[in-house]
Scaffold this active site. Sequence first.
Site, PDB file in Angstrom:
ATOM      1  N   HIS A 101      72.495 -14.712 -51.697  1.00  0.00           N
ATOM      2  CA  HIS A 101      73.662 -14.761 -51.294  1.00  0.00           C
ATOM      3  C   HIS A 101      74.307 -12.791 -51.631  1.00  0.00           C
ATOM      4  CE1 HIS A 101      77.835 -16.115 -52.342  1.00  0.00           C
ATOM      5  NE2 HIS A 101      77.330 -16.884 -51.037  1.00  0.00           N
ATOM      6  N   SER A 154      64.205 -27.744 -46.117  1.00  0.00           N
ATOM      7  CA  SER A 154      65.315 -27.468 -46.751  1.00  0.00           C
ATOM      8  C   SER A 154      66.222 -27.892 -45.526  1.00  0.00           C
ATOM      9  CB  SER A 154      65.689 -26.026 -45.992  1.00  0.00           C
ATOM     10  OG  SER A 154      67.008 -26.286 -45.606  1.00  0.00           O
TER      11      SER A 154
END
Lengths: 387, 387
Positions: free
Chosen positions: A127, A328
């Site tokens: 991130h 996911s």
Amino acid sequence: MPKDDTDKLFQSTMNHKLDRLLDRMKCNSTRFLGYPCNQNFDYSQLFEFLNYSINNVGDPFLPTSFGLNTHDIECEVINEFATLCQDTRKLTWGYVTNGGTEGNMYGFYLARELYPQGMVYYSEDTHYSVAKILRLLKSRSIMIKSQSNGEIDYDDLYETIKIHRDSPPIIIANIGTTMKGAVDDLQQINRILTELALPDHYIHADAALSGMILPFVDEPQPFGFDAGIDSISISGHKMIGSPIPCGIVLAKKANVERIARSIEYIGTLDTTLSGSRNGLSPLFLWSAINQIKRAGFIKIISHCLKVADYAISAFKKIGVSAWRNKNSNTVIFPRPSDELISQWQLAVHNDIAHIITMPHVEEAFIDTFISDYQRDTSNADSKKGVA
Amino acid sequence: MPKDDTDKLFQSTMNHKLDRLLDRMKCNSTRFLGYPCNQNFDYSQLFEFLNYSINNVGDPFLPTSFGLNTHDIECEVINEFATLCQDTRKLTWGYVTNGGTEGNMYGFYLARELYPQGMVYYSEDTHYSVAKILRLLKSRSIMIKSQSNGEIDYDDLYETIKIHRDSPPIIIANIGTTMKGAVDDLQQINRILTELALPDHYIHADAALSGMILPFVDEPQPFGFDAGIDSISISGHKMIGSPIPCGIVLAKKANVERIARSIEYIGTLDTTLSGSRNGLSPLFLWSAINQIKRAGFIKIISHCLKVADYAISAFKKIGVSAWRNKNSNTVIFPRPSDELISQWQLAVHNDIAHIITMPHVEEAFIDTFISDYQRDTSNADSKKGVA
């Protein structure tokens, strides 16, 4: 105009503005596919608490003279997350943060204090806030290549650590990367640390979204304290859902105490990064956890993954190749036009885009999106044809 | 027991717990004198926004693909505060923070990036979070002595800077110290910087509480951009009041852009410390500012200062010496027993305690407190007599 009339006019302008803003929220929330924020929540039972200036100042586990707090509720939330993260030996401490940035900053701050000469390793798919945090902390760091599925490249990690064996490694393990939902393999990371004989190391897990997925699936990738992590950050406003961005951070007590001692020396025992902290987020998380319970989360996660597979099939039907990582709910596909990106609030990176099938996303939602996507790409093709 | 009955029982236990928590809030808010959090607010008109996962991610002045935001409202709030802080030339940028820690951290982060070799000077009376922030940022720093009223000791500041003239000074000016509400004199600070020929310097103002007092009094001490500051942090949950701790930070655009560029280089333009940021705090602040307006704040501040003087007189009547700084609603008096501290949620430091006459504090409130204080001190005296 008399003053009363001016006030009335002003109030009416203000109300009008708020109504339009609320309309925008309603409209935008019906086309919310690109970010991992669950829109399915109802905390109206708790709104009365918004009439108080609640402040969970400082360490939730210590007494404070500021009485308007929900520290006891916060401690229950932290204990619940510690269990989810396999802290079977009750070795961790934590608090409810303002979100992922604070959780990751806390983890890296602890790591830097423990290993001031440490070198931080993080993958390309990490991130964007991590680079900002490392800059803030003045930590030495090296970016490691990623594999095409978003997982860290273990060969590159091995080779890079190998040439810096004089610095204790501080590794960020992505438990669900932002763009592709990939989970870094903690067994491989631990193998590398063992092979290179580096017992002094620190692993921080950024489990923003998947930290609330993996505890509820049949075959989870390892991600908790049993898998060798030293701290973990999980978001509260993502899978659980919250009107206030929030998260939890957990770290080993022994490490936290080293930092806490240092702070005591300079005159205070506040062990949290933010001093004043809101007391509402812990209340929202507590109420969600207690109402949904384990069985409820298992159902929710299973639904999310089913809708993700539904989206992949729907893409296939229109001839588009889409895919997801194991466990996911992030579905990756080719980047559409900027118009569609804006219309569906999609997150994009270079030539890919993703949707994330959060609990509020139903199959009908996907159908509408796929039909828009198909129209968008045929438009793009016909434009290319004209050009 | 059938599952439905278990669920009902569980729900009722949860409701009971919430009711007790709410009772505690009600009870504690009636004896709330020691912390600068205004309890007088009503944002119920805005509660509907809590049904959305609003997130003011990143820079409020830039577009984002995350549509559920209140960035436009946030920009209005920032512009309003810029005016209050005498930014007459529209040279500043800012955002709504999670509170004072984030605002101060932002200011010091900017300062460190501008002057990596800078030396930070802060007085003994500076808020405890500053030492934590400086440690996090690895900034070099020196604590300066305070005068007895809480203001920084200008002689010590002068002498200390003088022996470190090779390092650009980064100075925190307390615009209302935490314990005594003292305002550091920016004219004196600027005089020192001029006398020592230090044009490369940075001044960050921590104006948590007094940043919302000084714009509304007749003879304010200088505190804004016209007085030479480079950035400022003001709390939103203090004088204005909010159920979520929040604040604003303002800094000179030119400095922010230097940092923003660096972040762009590493792949992002996020200029805020927290990535995900709540969109409710800006909404609360916006609604308060627009409803109370300038005239309303002048009345509120005048009321606070009047009640502070009333408290000082009431202390005098029972033979206790209490005092306050100019333009401050913080009343300082000798520390009472731990029991009274806990009962009235008082903040204490060594042998002093304070009450802060925030807008919710009326004269009758003070009367009850003074009567408790008198009883408390006579008890202590009689115990001493016995011993």
